[in-house]
Motif scaffolding. Sequence first.
Motif, mmCIF file in Angstrom:
data_model
loop_
_atom_site.group_PDB
_atom_site.id
_atom_site.type_symbol
_atom_site.label_atom_id
_atom_site.label_comp_id
_atom_site.label_asym_id
_atom_site.label_seq_id
_atom_site.Cartn_x
_atom_site.Cartn_y
_atom_site.Cartn_z
ATOM 1 N N MET A 1 10.514 9.231 -3.198
ATOM 2 C CA MET A 1 9.490 9.110 -4.234
ATOM 3 C C MET A 1 8.076 9.281 -3.694
ATOM 4 O O MET A 1 7.116 9.328 -4.457
ATOM 5 C CB MET A 1 9.638 7.772 -4.967
ATOM 6 N N SER A 2 7.922 9.375 -2.381
ATOM 7 C CA SER A 2 6.592 9.580 -1.799
ATOM 8 C C SER A 2 6.191 11.049 -1.791
ATOM 9 O O SER A 2 5.061 11.379 -1.436
ATOM 10 C CB SER A 2 6.554 9.044 -0.361
ATOM 11 N N GLY A 3 7.090 11.932 -2.213
ATOM 12 C CA GLY A 3 6.825 13.356 -2.099
ATOM 13 C C GLY A 3 6.323 14.031 -3.357
ATOM 14 O O GLY A 3 6.324 15.257 -3.443
ATOM 15 N N ARG B 1 0.840 -1.188 0.000
ATOM 16 C CA ARG B 1 0.000 0.000 0.000
ATOM 17 C C ARG B 1 0.881 1.245 0.000
ATOM 18 O O ARG B 1 1.826 1.343 0.785
ATOM 19 C CB ARG B 1 -0.891 0.016 1.246
ATOM 20 N N VAL B 2 0.590 2.162 -0.891
ATOM 21 C CA VAL B 2 1.347 3.407 -0.921
ATOM 22 C C VAL B 2 0.655 4.419 -0.022
ATOM 23 O O VAL B 2 -0.538 4.306 0.270
ATOM 24 C CB VAL B 2 1.471 3.954 -2.355
ATOM 25 N N GLY B 3 1.405 5.399 0.411
ATOM 26 C CA GLY B 3 0.843 6.414 1.286
ATOM 27 C C GLY B 3 0.015 7.432 0.519
ATOM 28 O O GLY B 3 -0.002 7.459 -0.715
ATOM 29 N N CYS B 4 -0.647 8.263 1.245
ATOM 30 C CA CYS B 4 -1.433 9.344 0.645
ATOM 31 C C CYS B 4 -0.489 10.363 0.002
ATOM 32 O O CYS B 4 0.530 10.732 0.602
ATOM 33 C CB CYS B 4 -2.284 10.028 1.705
ATOM 34 N N PRO B 5 -0.786 10.805 -1.222
ATOM 35 C CA PRO B 5 0.072 11.810 -1.853
ATOM 36 C C PRO B 5 0.063 13.100 -1.048
ATOM 37 O O PRO B 5 -0.882 13.379 -0.301
ATOM 38 C CB PRO B 5 -0.578 12.014 -3.233
ATOM 39 N N PRO B 6 1.104 13.901 -1.201
ATOM 40 C CA PRO B 6 1.055 15.224 -0.583
ATOM 41 C C PRO B 6 -0.057 16.046 -1.225
ATOM 42 O O PRO B 6 -0.627 15.651 -2.249
ATOM 43 C CB PRO B 6 2.442 15.803 -0.906
ATOM 44 N N ALA B 7 -0.380 17.169 -0.633
ATOM 45 C CA ALA B 7 -1.442 18.029 -1.170
ATOM 46 C C ALA B 7 -0.999 18.568 -2.530
ATOM 47 O O ALA B 7 -0.205 19.504 -2.614
ATOM 48 C CB ALA B 7 -1.733 19.173 -0.209
ATOM 49 N N ILE B 8 -1.478 17.924 -3.594
ATOM 50 C CA ILE B 8 -1.114 18.303 -4.960
ATOM 51 C C ILE B 8 -2.328 18.905 -5.643
ATOM 52 O O ILE B 8 -3.381 18.265 -5.740
ATOM 53 C CB ILE B 8 -0.609 17.074 -5.746
#
Length: 272
Positions: free
Chosen positions: A201-203, A130-137
């Motif tokens: 890469m999560s940012g 599971r990937v994390g929630c993206p930053p506020a994009i």
Amino acid sequence: MQHHIQFVTRFDTVSLTPDGAAAAAGRAVPVEAPVALSFFGIGYAVMMATPADLEDFATGFALSERLIGHIGELVRVDVRPADQGLLLDIELAPDRREHVFDRVRVRVGESSCGLCGIENLEQALRPLPRVGCPPAIEAKSLFRALETIRAHQPLNADTGAVHAAAFFDGSGALVAAREDVGRHNALDKLVGHCLRGGVDMSGGFALLTSRCSYELVEKAALAGFPMLVTVSAPTSLAVERAHEAGLTLIALARADSMLVMADPHGLFAAGR
């Protein structure tokens, strides 16, 4: 070490027009070459690829094949030219040896038309992290990235025949881009570059100038990208796998619109 290898070649051609005119012309064409990857001296795969950024390619390929879980498990990549192509000799941490051998045995039943055999069907859709929630994009950051990607495709500018995979931060500013005749290879190269450079890469988000197959969604999830944007349409399995991984998937990215195909974190509510 990157060897001096030709990435583009030129051919003498004849240009035809609807009125029947014919004129001599030259055309730049991307080099496509067989690249053989071996782990612990065991042949693993032969990929047709653009022979650029091969250390990045080997690194990203190892991660997407789940042969490594992090960059610390990759020891060395040696690039060796051969008569018919290139050889990538990849050394992993010793405790990865048995895992590689197990994977090689599974791949014995694979063919160019897909996966053959019950064992391989079970391997085809292995669980994804599971990937994390993206930053506020914001949407404007996605359109900014799409607008600027072309400036970072030098091989495609010369040839019009290669795919690009790029990583952008949350504001839509380019972090890195890689190109290849193969869309899977381009993403592997991007992932490998980010791993080798310690890029988080999560940012941000990845942008691909290709259609979105399920393999690309899987590669993005395994790398830890929280969001994937593609310029063409996804397959049904790509959308399903994005939901499984918690990956935000945006497709059909155009200058005037994009289509949110998977929004597991509720970032882009309709009517906003």
